[in-house]
Design an enzyme around this catalytic site. Structure first.
Site, PDB file in Angstrom:
ATOM      1  N   ASP A 217      -5.690  26.092  14.667  1.00 48.44           N
ATOM      2  CA  ASP A 217      -5.487  26.288  16.115  1.00 48.44           C
ATOM      3  C   ASP A 217      -4.105  26.818  16.517  1.00 48.44           C
ATOM      4  O   ASP A 217      -3.510  26.320  17.487  1.00 48.44           O
ATOM      5  CB  ASP A 217      -5.760  24.975  16.863  1.00 48.44           C
TER       6      ASP A 217
ATOM      7  N   ASP B 219      -9.703  26.681  18.610  1.00 51.45           N
ATOM      8  CA  ASP B 219     -10.341  25.955  19.695  1.00 51.45           C
ATOM      9  C   ASP B 219     -10.974  27.043  20.564  1.00 51.45           C
ATOM     10  O   ASP B 219     -10.294  28.006  20.954  1.00 51.45           O
ATOM     11  CB  ASP B 219      -9.244  25.204  20.462  1.00 51.45           C
TER      12      ASP B 219
ATOM     13  N   HIS C 203     -13.421  27.023  23.614  1.00 48.71           N
ATOM     14  CA  HIS C 203     -14.205  26.253  24.578  1.00 48.71           C
ATOM     15  C   HIS C 203     -14.911  27.128  25.619  1.00 48.71           C
ATOM     16  O   HIS C 203     -14.345  28.129  26.067  1.00 48.71           O
ATOM     17  CB  HIS C 203     -13.294  25.282  25.332  1.00 48.71           C
TER      18      HIS C 203
ATOM     19  N   SER D 239     -13.839  18.229  28.017  1.00 51.17           N
ATOM     20  CA  SER D 239     -12.484  17.662  27.946  1.00 51.17           C
ATOM     21  C   SER D 239     -11.587  18.144  29.092  1.00 51.17           C
ATOM     22  O   SER D 239     -10.487  17.625  29.275  1.00 51.17           O
ATOM     23  CB  SER D 239     -11.816  18.025  26.618  1.00 51.17           C
TER      24      SER D 239
ATOM     25  N   HIS E 280      -8.143  24.872  28.563  1.00 47.46           N
ATOM     26  CA  HIS E 280      -7.363  25.568  27.530  1.00 47.46           C
ATOM     27  C   HIS E 280      -8.308  26.261  26.555  1.00 47.46           C
ATOM     28  O   HIS E 280      -9.452  25.844  26.388  1.00 47.46           O
ATOM     29  CB  HIS E 280      -6.476  24.567  26.780  1.00 47.46           C
TER      30      HIS E 280
ATOM     31  N   LYS F 181     -14.488  26.283  17.013  1.00 46.16           N
ATOM     32  CA  LYS F 181     -14.992  24.918  17.245  1.00 46.16           C
ATOM     33  C   LYS F 181     -14.794  24.517  18.694  1.00 46.16           C
ATOM     34  O   LYS F 181     -14.063  25.194  19.417  1.00 46.16           O
ATOM     35  CB  LYS F 181     -14.268  23.940  16.319  1.00 46.16           C
TER      36      LYS F 181
ATOM     37  N   GLU G 239     -16.572  17.043  22.414  1.00 42.87           N
ATOM     38  CA  GLU G 239     -15.233  17.344  21.919  1.00 42.87           C
ATOM     39  C   GLU G 239     -15.350  17.573  20.421  1.00 42.87           C
ATOM     40  O   GLU G 239     -16.227  16.994  19.762  1.00 42.87           O
ATOM     41  CB  GLU G 239     -14.282  16.174  22.213  1.00 42.87           C
TER      42      GLU G 239
ATOM     43  N   ALA H  64      -2.794  20.823  16.841  1.00 41.00           N
ATOM     44  CA  ALA H  64      -1.698  19.891  16.999  1.00 41.00           C
ATOM     45  C   ALA H  64      -1.811  18.795  15.930  1.00 41.00           C
ATOM     46  O   ALA H  64      -2.901  18.328  15.649  1.00 41.00           O
ATOM     47  CB  ALA H  64      -1.752  19.246  18.388  1.00 41.00           C
TER      48      ALA H  64
ATOM     49  N   CYS I 292      -6.064  18.157  16.213  1.00 37.28           N
ATOM     50  CA  CYS I 292      -6.915  18.955  15.324  1.00 37.28           C
ATOM     51  C   CYS I 292      -6.452  18.953  13.876  1.00 37.28           C
ATOM     52  O   CYS I 292      -7.283  18.964  12.967  1.00 37.28           O
ATOM     53  CB  CYS I 292      -7.078  20.354  15.896  1.00 37.28           C
TER      54      CYS I 292
HETATM   55  C1  VGL Z   1      -6.350  20.301  20.421  1.00 35.44           C
HETATM   56  C2  VGL Z   1      -6.167  19.009  22.302  1.00 35.44           C
HETATM   57  C3  VGL Z   1      -7.287  19.591  22.831  1.00 35.44           C
HETATM   58  C4  VGL Z   1      -5.802  20.696  19.083  1.00 35.44           C
HETATM   59  C5  VGL Z   1      -7.480  20.881  20.934  1.00 35.44           C
HETATM   60  O1  VGL Z   1      -6.028  21.858  18.660  1.00 35.44           O
HETATM   61  O2  VGL Z   1      -5.132  19.859  18.451  1.00 35.44           O
HETATM   62  N1  VGL Z   1      -5.712  19.355  21.105  1.00 35.44           N
HETATM   63  N2  VGL Z   1      -7.948  20.528  22.145  1.00 35.44           N
HETATM   64 ZN    ZN Z   2      -9.490  21.725  22.962  1.00 34.05          ZN
END
Ligand code: VGL
Ligand code: ZN
Length: 191
Positions: A13, A51, A53, A59, A74, A99, A106, A134, A138
């Protein structure tokens, strides 16, 4: 580190929305880009997760709390925020795995609802090197799933960045990954 053909590098990500100026900025998120660029050539197989979405993902919240895992919108599919940073050498990736595509679910792990495991199996991969964003979401969930699936895992800690809300959750995530049998190294172990 000695890298062999049964190793793959999973870049988690590294996307505009997780970098400063993005919708869900992670402190110094952009700093992982040059590190990932330097590390990729060590590997025959590099996979980027992203990510990805729908605009109405479960979320997303207008008053996101972070700690309860509600987030500002996001990484919405086909928007600039979901793109990889321009400086990231995406041409070196063998695959991109999307994903979090299901609006009602989620999915922090790159294995959740994706073909990542079957791809890696087809390539004969046994050990994963993991870095990205992060650390506390993830990267952590991808690492824990990889361990459950029987992969050896090496996390490159300085090439990760954490949401870190509450403070310390990044450090706690590294501890959880180590407790699950992941090895923690830094990018200095590659030269
Ligand atoms: C993530 C928060 C929401 C990540 C993804 O990639 O860690 N964190 N969606
Ligand atoms: Zn996300």
């Amino acid at each position: 580190m000695k890298i062999d053909p049964a190793d793959a590098f999973i870049v988690v990500d590294v996307q505009n929305d997780f970098c400063p100026g993005g919708a869900l900025p992670v402190k110094d998120g952009h700093r992982v880009v040059p590190m990932v660029n330097r590390l990729m050539p060590f590997f025959e197989r590099v996979v980027f997760t992203r990510d990805w979405h729908p605009f109405d993902h479960i979320s997303f919240d207008h008053a996101p709390q972070f700690v309860d895992q509600s987030w500002p919108a996001h990484c919405v599919q086909d928007t600039p925020g979901a793109e990889f940073p321009a400086a990231l050498r995406t041409g070196l990736a063998a695959a991109i795995v999307s994903k979090g595509v299901d609006p009602d679910k989620e999915a922090y792990s790159g294995f959740e609802g994706t073909d990542l495991d079957s791809r890696l199996q087809r390539w004969g991969i046994r050990r994963l090197f993991i870095a990205g964003i992060a650390t506390d979401y993830c990267v952590k969930h991808t690492t824990l799933d990889a361990r459950r699936l029987g992969y050896e895992v090496v996390v490159i800690t300085d090439a990760c960045r954490a949401v870190d809300v509450p403070e310390g959750s990044g450090a706690a995530a590294f501890e959880a990954m180590a407790a699950a049998g992941a090895m923690l190294v830094t990018s200095k172990d590659f030269e």
